[in-house]
Design an enzyme around this catalytic site. Structure first.
Site, PDB file in Angstrom:
ATOM      1  N   GLU A  21      26.762  36.961  46.073  1.00  0.00           N
ATOM      2  CA  GLU A  21      27.642  35.800  45.838  1.00  0.00           C
ATOM      3  C   GLU A  21      27.538  34.805  46.987  1.00  0.00           C
ATOM      4  OE1 GLU A  21      29.799  34.173  44.198  1.00  0.00           O
ATOM      5  OE2 GLU A  21      30.386  35.360  42.460  1.00  0.00           O
ATOM      6  N   ASN A 152      37.147  30.561  41.257  1.00  0.00           N
ATOM      7  CA  ASN A 152      35.715  30.394  41.491  1.00  0.00           C
ATOM      8  C   ASN A 152      35.348  28.925  41.581  1.00  0.00           C
ATOM      9  OD1 ASN A 152      33.955  32.728  41.703  1.00  0.00           O
ATOM     10  ND2 ASN A 152      34.813  33.375  39.734  1.00  0.00           N
ATOM     11  N   ASP A 202      30.950  30.939  36.699  1.00  0.00           N
ATOM     12  CA  ASP A 202      31.277  31.647  37.948  1.00  0.00           C
ATOM     13  C   ASP A 202      31.162  30.660  39.115  1.00  0.00           C
ATOM     14  OD1 ASP A 202      31.588  33.458  39.999  1.00  0.00           O
ATOM     15  OD2 ASP A 202      30.308  34.980  39.149  1.00  0.00           O
TER      16      ASP A 202
HETATM   17 CA    CA Z   1      32.262  34.208  42.032  1.00  0.00          CA
END
Ligand code: CA
Length: 297
Positions: A21, A152, A202
């Protein structure tokens, strides 16, 4: 609309995160940084020196930002903290959710004034248990929005007038009017919605034309969206389903770095996507980013 055979998707380094991430390009050192949220690892890779290094912060890490002084500001399981970039030692600053031990920090970014924004979520994904926070250079922490399930995808428009945010399970990209001087946000509204067949939105970044680039969890792609019309303009297909975030890097900010996850993939799925969890790069991707904002410390 999507990539053809001329587009080359490379694995940056043969390392697979559980939940890769938060990619951020450090323009001072020409290094790409990314995290493994669940393992509490922070990775760095220098394309010039072909060197990969990893530090561990010994708790989950939701996001990092580069500080002007060169270290990391982190949004961690236990709150905000400065991270020693060589050792991983954390100097905690404060935790606005000390009373909510089932929550953790998730995605975060710095705004154009060098404040760090990061949102929280319940580790169980409990509905609307998370909030969005800001921390400034005086280390004052404030709540900016609440009733968020999985926070996010923060991005500011190139003119610094709009903040974009994603609450993943809603499939919506939300916009706020953003006041650069005060850091205030207002006029929350839905900018556009990602169709279910594309997976869930995301992580997110923005290019120099003000179009949004979104990583699609369960959607095998990153894609480019016009936030004004809500039109999908382009997409890069990836060989992994759980695409988690993306950012522009390289000296000219024309390389796209993309993180991914292998979390909760079945044995069969892992056979089908053996590169899951990798950091990918599309060099000279045909688009250009804007520099990552740094934390004012
Ligand atoms: Ca994320």
């Amino acid at each position: 609309m999507s990539n053809n055979a001329a587009i080359k998707i490379e694995v940056v380094v043969p390392y697979q995160c559980l939940l890769g991430e938060g990619p951020v390009w450090d323009a001072k050192t020409n290094v790409i940084c990314w995290i493994d949220i669940l393992k509490g690892d922070i990775h760095e890779y220098s394309p010039d020196r072909k060197k990969h290094s990893t530090i561990t912060v010994n708790q989950m890490v939701g996001a990092i930002a580069i500080c002007k002084s060169g270290g990391f500001m982190g949004a961690l399981k236990n709150g905000f903290g400065f991270i020693d970039r060589k050792t991983g030692t954390v100097k905690m600053i404060g935790n606005p959710e000390w009373h909510l031990p089932a929550n953790r920090f998730n995605d975060g970014k710095c705004d154009p004034e060098g404040r760090f924004w990061a949102g929280t979520m319940a580790c169980s994904n409990e509905h609307e248990a998370g909030s969005l926070y800001i921390i400034n250079k005086q280390k004052i922490i404030k709540k900016k929005a609440d009733a968020i399930t999985i926070s996010n995808g923060l991005a500011w428009s190139p003119d610094h007038l709009v903040l974009y945010h994603i609450d993943t399970p809603t499939s919506e990209v939300t916009s706020f009017q953003y006041d650069r001087v005060t850091g205030n946000i207002s006029h929350r509204k839905i900018a556009f919605k990602i169709p279910k067949e594309d997976g869930l939105p995301d992580g997110m970044t923005i290019d120099n034309n003000g179009n949004l680039w979104i990583a699609h969890w369960g959607g095998w792609q990153v894609s480019r969206w016009d936030p004004v019309t809500g039109e999908k303009l382009f997409s890069f297909s990836l060989p992994v389903s759980k695409v988690t975030s993306c950012t522009f890097g390289g000296k000219e900010l024309t390389d796209m770095y993309i993180t991914s996850a292998m979390q909760e993939l079945s044995e069969d799925e892992l056979k089908e996507q053996p590169l899951a969890g990798s950091l990918f790069v599309i060099r000279n991707c045909g688009f250009k980013g804007i520099p990552a904002n740094e934390f004012d410390a």
